[in-house]
Design an enzyme around this catalytic site. Structure first.
Site, mmCIF file in Angstrom:
data_model
loop_
_atom_site.group_PDB
_atom_site.id
_atom_site.type_symbol
_atom_site.label_atom_id
_atom_site.label_comp_id
_atom_site.label_asym_id
_atom_site.label_seq_id
_atom_site.Cartn_x
_atom_site.Cartn_y
_atom_site.Cartn_z
ATOM 1 N N SER A 81 -1.863 5.142 0.008
ATOM 2 C CA SER A 81 -2.399 3.865 0.017
ATOM 3 C C SER A 81 -1.128 2.947 -0.420
ATOM 4 C CB SER A 81 -3.427 3.581 -1.226
ATOM 5 O OG SER A 81 -4.796 4.275 -0.823
ATOM 6 N N HIS B 81 -4.274 2.329 4.888
ATOM 7 C CA HIS B 81 -3.551 3.440 5.361
ATOM 8 C C HIS B 81 -3.432 3.143 7.074
ATOM 9 C CE1 HIS B 81 -5.153 5.292 1.712
ATOM 10 N NE2 HIS B 81 -4.211 6.255 1.985
ATOM 11 N N HIS C 287 -9.538 11.146 1.734
ATOM 12 C CA HIS C 287 -9.938 11.088 0.388
ATOM 13 C C HIS C 287 -10.936 11.985 0.058
ATOM 14 C CE1 HIS C 287 -6.940 7.817 0.805
ATOM 15 N NE2 HIS C 287 -6.607 8.198 -0.733
ATOM 16 N N TYR D 131 -13.485 10.919 -1.847
ATOM 17 C CA TYR D 131 -14.398 9.868 -1.934
ATOM 18 C C TYR D 131 -14.985 9.582 -0.481
ATOM 19 C CZ TYR D 131 -10.515 6.462 -1.268
ATOM 20 O OH TYR D 131 -9.424 5.707 -0.690
ATOM 21 N N GLU D 132 -14.324 9.948 0.642
ATOM 22 C CA GLU D 132 -14.910 9.694 1.935
ATOM 23 C C GLU D 132 -16.015 10.392 2.211
ATOM 24 O OE1 GLU D 132 -11.571 8.686 4.942
ATOM 25 O OE2 GLU D 132 -10.427 8.732 2.903
ATOM 26 N N ALA E 114 -0.622 5.754 -4.439
ATOM 27 C CA ALA E 114 -0.724 4.589 -5.365
ATOM 28 C C ALA E 114 -1.359 5.048 -6.742
ATOM 29 C CB ALA E 114 -1.410 3.615 -4.574
ATOM 30 N N MET F 164 -6.622 8.908 -6.986
ATOM 31 C CA MET F 164 -7.722 9.446 -6.323
ATOM 32 C C MET F 164 -7.189 10.574 -5.127
ATOM 33 S SD MET F 164 -10.113 6.326 -5.840
ATOM 34 C CE MET F 164 -10.148 4.951 -7.400
ATOM 35 N N SER F 165 -5.961 11.013 -5.310
ATOM 36 C CA SER F 165 -5.495 11.624 -4.174
ATOM 37 C C SER F 165 -4.688 13.014 -4.625
ATOM 38 C CB SER F 165 -4.944 10.852 -3.260
ATOM 39 O OG SER F 165 -3.634 10.564 -3.778
ATOM 40 N N ASN G 179 -0.734 -0.854 -10.421
ATOM 41 C CA ASN G 179 -1.575 -1.538 -11.462
ATOM 42 C C ASN G 179 -1.479 -0.768 -12.744
ATOM 43 O OD1 ASN G 179 -3.440 -0.110 -9.485
ATOM 44 N ND2 ASN G 179 -4.159 -0.014 -11.513
ATOM 45 N N HIS H 115 -8.595 -3.031 -5.038
ATOM 46 C CA HIS H 115 -7.724 -2.351 -4.004
ATOM 47 C C HIS H 115 -6.743 -3.231 -3.518
ATOM 48 C CE1 HIS H 115 -6.928 1.002 -1.299
ATOM 49 N NE2 HIS H 115 -7.121 0.150 -0.171
#
Ligand code: 6GU
Length: 267
Positions: A35, A67, A89, A91-92, A119, A206-207, A230, A242
């Protein structure tokens, strides 16, 4: 139906379409851009060929903002790099096999090395937004694995000592940290961030973790690089978004692209 095909077979099919479309029989190294890393792609090098991910069997157009949706074949210092602009990801909701299909396709295309970028939220007080951190190890908090069966893959030195040393040669100011990979798509609660810190995590995202495991299982050497976009929940009093993740990537793109380019040359 691509869901019924064996993952290795689907990856081999995707790799042969990739070879056809790029004119490159094999690739040496793959880079997965996380990301906000999209702007780094142009610094890595000019593509010899570019393919829409959606045209490769088993891939779908990534849905997350920040992306890209292409694969590039780039010649860097005599090495042929496959640059994946965008990833799938967990979460998709398309399943683990989709998440690691890019890495498996790269392995089928002949790569010996994969550079995974992401990220991440920083958990250490000293981290600054826009700081790159080499991943030294991970905590897979996704409660799943990309591999099945009695397949007891060793994960000691999953994040290659050799490549970590090369990266520190390129940029001696680089820190190293442990990356905790969570399913998302929500960010963590402040209590979860305290828990992760207690467990030894320095970075959260998350990856990456499932791709790293799949790469190792395929015999590919792994390097991981997080961009701290962050600080994690409860550390600043600010809400997480995001958009700030994407903006931090944009700001750091030039430095990150140069670092990746140099890693490809020296890997
Ligand atoms: Cl704070 N958490 C997670 N899970 N992913 C992130 C993040 C935080 N910051 C960037 N990506």
């Amino acid at each position: 139906n691509t869901n019924d095909t064996q993952p290795s077979e689907l990856a081999a099919t995707a790799a042969s379409v990739l070879a056809e479309r790029t004119g490159a029989e094999r690739h040496d190294i793959a880079i997965v851009l996380g990301s906000g890393w999209r702007p780094a792609a142009d610094v890595i090098g000019d593509p010899e060929a570019e393919v829409q991910l959606g045209e490769l069997p088993g891939f779908e157009t990534p849905s997350a903002v920040g992306h890209g949706s292409t694969a590039r074949s780039v010649l860097v210092g005599g090495k042929r790099a496959l640059v994946l602009l965008g990833r799938t990801h967990l979460y998709e909701g398309r399943g683990v096999a989709r998440v690691v299909h890019g890495v498996r396709t790269a392995a089928a295309a002949g790569v010996k090395t994969v550079l995974l970028t992401n990220a991440a939220g920083g958990l250490r007080e000293g981290y600054r937004v826009g700081q790159p951190v080499i991943i030294s190890d991970h905590l897979n908090m996704t409660a799943t694995s990309p591999i099945t069966g009695a397949n007891f893959v060793d994960l000691v030195d999953l994040y290659s000592h050799r490549l970590r040393a090369v990266a520190k040669e390129v940029d001696p100011s680089l820190d190293e940290g442990v990356y905790a990979g969570l399913p998302g798509p929500h960010f963590e609660t402040p209590a979860e961030i305290r828990m992760l810190r207690t467990l030894g995590a320095d970075l959260v995202g998350m990856s990456t973790v499932l791709e790293a495991i799949a790469a190792r299982a395929a015999g590919v050497e792994v390097f991981g690089l997080s961009l701290v976009t962050n600080l994690a929940a409860g550390m600043t009093g600010e809400p997480l978004s995001h958009e700030e993740v994407i903006e931090a990537g944009r700001a750091a793109a030039e430095r990150m692209g140069g670092l990746l380019r140099e890693l490809v040359v020296r890997a």
